[in-house]
Design a protein around this motif. Structure first.
Motif, PDB file in Angstrom:
ATOM      1  N   GLU A  45      31.451   6.689 -16.274  1.00  0.00           N
ATOM      2  CA  GLU A  45      32.046   6.067 -17.523  1.00  0.00           C
ATOM      3  C   GLU A  45      31.876   6.619 -18.662  1.00  0.00           C
ATOM      4  N   HIS A  89      38.508  15.246 -17.035  1.00  0.00           N
ATOM      5  CA  HIS A  89      37.084  14.734 -16.405  1.00  0.00           C
ATOM      6  C   HIS A  89      37.622  13.404 -15.955  1.00  0.00           C
ATOM      7  N   ILE A 130      29.785  10.514 -22.219  1.00  0.00           N
ATOM      8  CA  ILE A 130      30.194  10.401 -20.788  1.00  0.00           C
ATOM      9  C   ILE A 130      28.918  10.371 -19.990  1.00  0.00           C
ATOM     10  N   TYR A 133      28.091  -1.347 -25.348  1.00  0.00           N
ATOM     11  CA  TYR A 133      26.794  -0.984 -24.653  1.00  0.00           C
ATOM     12  C   TYR A 133      27.567  -0.173 -23.435  1.00  0.00           C
ATOM     13  N   PHE A 134      26.679   0.866 -22.939  1.00  0.00           N
ATOM     14  CA  PHE A 134      27.078   1.958 -22.088  1.00  0.00           C
ATOM     15  C   PHE A 134      26.190   2.341 -21.082  1.00  0.00           C
ATOM     16  N   ALA A 135      26.339   2.547 -19.779  1.00  0.00           N
ATOM     17  CA  ALA A 135      25.631   3.100 -18.958  1.00  0.00           C
ATOM     18  C   ALA A 135      24.265   2.373 -18.612  1.00  0.00           C
ATOM     19  N   TYR A 159      27.397   9.966 -34.018  1.00  0.00           N
ATOM     20  CA  TYR A 159      26.091   9.651 -33.422  1.00  0.00           C
ATOM     21  C   TYR A 159      25.009   9.409 -34.733  1.00  0.00           C
ATOM     22  N   VAL A 161      23.829   4.421 -27.118  1.00  0.00           N
ATOM     23  CA  VAL A 161      24.158   5.537 -26.336  1.00  0.00           C
ATOM     24  C   VAL A 161      22.905   6.042 -25.567  1.00  0.00           C
ATOM     25  N   PRO A 162      22.763   5.736 -24.387  1.00  0.00           N
ATOM     26  CA  PRO A 162      21.827   6.417 -23.529  1.00  0.00           C
ATOM     27  C   PRO A 162      21.906   7.587 -23.535  1.00  0.00           C
ATOM     28  N   LEU A 166      23.428  11.102 -22.563  1.00  0.00           N
ATOM     29  CA  LEU A 166      24.476  11.607 -21.788  1.00  0.00           C
ATOM     30  C   LEU A 166      24.235  12.375 -20.387  1.00  0.00           C
ATOM     31  N   SER A 167      25.362  12.257 -19.666  1.00  0.00           N
ATOM     32  CA  SER A 167      25.223  12.792 -18.274  1.00  0.00           C
ATOM     33  C   SER A 167      26.647  13.069 -17.887  1.00  0.00           C
ATOM     34  N   GLY A 168      27.485  13.660 -18.802  1.00  0.00           N
ATOM     35  CA  GLY A 168      28.828  13.936 -18.329  1.00  0.00           C
ATOM     36  C   GLY A 168      28.819  15.513 -17.590  1.00  0.00           C
ATOM     37  N   GLY A 169      29.901  15.728 -17.121  1.00  0.00           N
ATOM     38  CA  GLY A 169      30.128  17.076 -16.566  1.00  0.00           C
ATOM     39  C   GLY A 169      29.740  16.970 -15.141  1.00  0.00           C
TER      40      GLY A 169
END
Lengths: 152, 87
Positions: free
Chosen positions: A56, A87, A128, B9-11, B62, B81-82, B84-87
């Motif tokens: 997400e 992405h 992300i 809110y995210f994640a 941020y 914002v917890p 991040l864990s993109g990519g």
């Protein structure tokens, strides 16, 4: 003649096309296209096999952070021409591609450095998140029940 | 003064708060980012599980949780914002 430099960021619920990303950075002035592909690895979480990831994003902020990242890349490596990052969002199963990025440059040195910086900074700054989805317990329980029935 | 902000809110924070978005949250302004976080904890105590590693985003910038003083306006977007864990 002015050279138009492009920065493209796309979040997609569909599978990603490496060719599309590569094509969007290619340019007659560039002898090098540097590419990074991130794929979803088979792993274990709490003793259960990972079957996929759920992604997400805070979409508008992901775009603005990407814009800052591109400005940072261009400040460090002035010869970088085009930048493109796609992405995935949503469910991505093990083996599928989660991210594709491509950077074009006249010669390979700047592009290769820039692509490494691009992935590490994306992971550090672009909002992300991935959620690990392990094989479900109900999946395992059903399998166990079936094997007991067969044995009986 | 009070501002009516929108909190996203995210994640993991979605799971802990039980909600993805709160369209109008009354917040005193100006306010330190630490006090803003405390306000969100009062609304959703389980968010304390994120204590290490969470940051806020205010108007898509941020903001670490600390002494920074924020001036908020009606309609401003605040996000939890917890890590991040993109990519």
């Amino acid at each position: 003649m002015s050279k138009e430099l492009s920065d493209v960021f796309k979040l997609s619920r569909d599978w990603l096309s490496v060719q599309e990303v590569v094509d969007s950075v290619s340019s007659p002035s560039c002898g090098a296209i540097s590419v990074f592909i991130g794929t979803t690895r088979e792993d274990e979480a709490d003793g259960r096999k990972v079957v996929g990831l759920e992604y997400e994003a805070y979409e508008p902020m992901a775009q603005s952070e990407f814009n800052k990242l591109c400005a940072d890349i261009r400040a460090r490596w002035q010869s970088v021409t085009h930048i493109c990052v796609h992405h995935r969002l949503g469910w991505v199963k093990v083996g599928e591609t989660s991210v594709v990025m491509a950077i074009s440059s006249p010669h390979r040195h700047d592009g290769q450095q820039a692509i490494q910086h691009c992935i590490s900074q994306l992971k550090a700054n672009v909002p992300i998140w991935k959620k690990v989805i392990p094989r479900s317990q109900s999946d395992q329980r059903d399998r166990h029940i079936m094997s007991m029935i067969i044995d009986y | 003064m009070t501002a009516q902000v929108c909190v996203l809110y995210f994640a993991k924070s979605v799971e802990l708060a039980g909600v993805k978005e709160e369209k109008t949250v009354a917040v005193p302004t100006p306010i330190s980012s630490h006090d803003l976080w405390k306000l969100l904890l009062q609304r959703h105590p389980r968010l304390c599980e994120l204590q290490d590693g969470v940051v806020l985003a205010v108007r898509q910038e941020y903001v670490p949780i600390g002494d920074q003083v924020l001036t908020l306006g009606d309609g401003d977007e605040v996000a939890v914002v917890p890590p991040l864990s993109g990519g």
